[in-house]
Motif scaffolding. Structure first.
Motif: not given
Length: 298
Positions: A122, A51, A126, A135-136, A132, A139, A54
């Motif tokens: 994630v 993370f 990606k 998705a972050i 992404e 999630s 990300s």
């Protein structure tokens, strides 16, 4: 030369094979409590790294724009925490007439009530070039929702209930997901020009972390003591592919059978998702090219 080029292109798939082979040969290294200490290095450091990576790679406007996609978020959360558990329940009604062990069916229902794993969701999004940022958000949000929703679903479908340590789970998610993401965004502000100029391999970093997760996951799987299970039940579970279990069913004499679907599902989900990355990525690229070609020129 062609072989080397192929290996370089598909290094991630080669890494999956090596990770699983390494786990098979020496599961004691990556098992919980082993030298690698996955309960710390994976549960905390690896997830936080994903993370932070990300947060460092995503533009702030991409994250903020992802928040306003309310319909997308509603669809994902309803599908994950309502439609999917209900579908699994209906499917298990059919399986209940087969010789499959009833406690394995309960285990499958338990897996169906769980939110998706945060880190792998994630990374795989990606890897295929998906959204992404969305998705972050989903999630992380799904995991926070799961703290409340999953016990309620288990009570609804299985009649099992217990007290869940909301504070400890919430704090772990906050420390490993939210904080690293924010720190990554803050660091990005100071080195934004350098990042855009050098273009670090963020995807390769996330994929490498995923290989570590795959390795430790299979170490746990291969080191798991043999469970007395009839072959028919095991085959069905394998084809279906499907720390909250220990909370909800703490001290239960059938905990090992209830846990079996989760033990199989987690590595199968990571493995299948990773293997499908090249195919889905190619489909994504072709779709994007198709959209560009169909756009009217001004």
């Amino acid at each position: 030369m062609r072989l080397l080029e192929r290996l370089r292109k598909d290094w991630f798939l080669v890494g999956i094979v090596l990770a699983i082979a390494g786990a098979k040969l020496g599961p004691a290294v990556g098992v919980r409590g082993g030298p690698l200490k996955p309960e710390i290095t994976v549960s905390y450091i690896a997830v936080a790294t994903i993370f932070f990576n990300s947060g460092l790679s995503l533009k702030t406007e991409e994250l903020t724009s992802a928040l306003v996609h309310v319909k997308l978020h509603l669809f994902i959360q309803i599908f994950t925490l309502a439609f999917f558990p209900a579908t699994i329940w209906l499917f298990l009604q059919l399986l209940s007439i087969t010789p499959i062990n009833e406690w394995l069916l309960k285990g499958l229902q338990t897996v169906g009530c769980m939110p998706p794993p945060v880190s792998s969701a994630v990374i795989l999004t990606k890897a295929v070039g998906g959204n992404e940022a969305a998705a972050i958000f989903n999630s992380a949000f799904g995991s926070f929702l799961g703290i409340v929703v999953t016990p309620l679903l288990l009570l609804l479908f299985l009649g099992s209930s217990s007290s869940v340590p909301f504070t400890s789970i919430f704090s772990q998610l906050f420390v490993t997901v939210v904080v690293p993401l924010i720190i990554g965004q803050i660091v990005r502000r100071y080195i934004k020009d350098w990042l855009e100029r050098k273009k670090p391999p963020f995807g390769a970093v996330s994929s490498s972390v995923l290989l570590m997760i795959i390795y430790t996951t299979f170490c746990d799987t291969f080191s798991n003591p043999h469970i007395d299970l009839d072959k028919f039940s095991l085959v069905l579970i394998l084809f279906i592919r499907i720390p909250m279990l220990k909370i909800v069913f703490a001290g239960h004499k059938h905990l090992s059978l209830i846990s079996m679907p989760l033990l199989i599902y987690h590595p199968a989900q990571i493995l299948l998702g990773s293997v499908l990355v090249p195919t889905i990525k190619s489909w994504m690229v072709s779709r994007q090219k198709g959209v560009k070609l169909t756009r009217p020129t001004v």
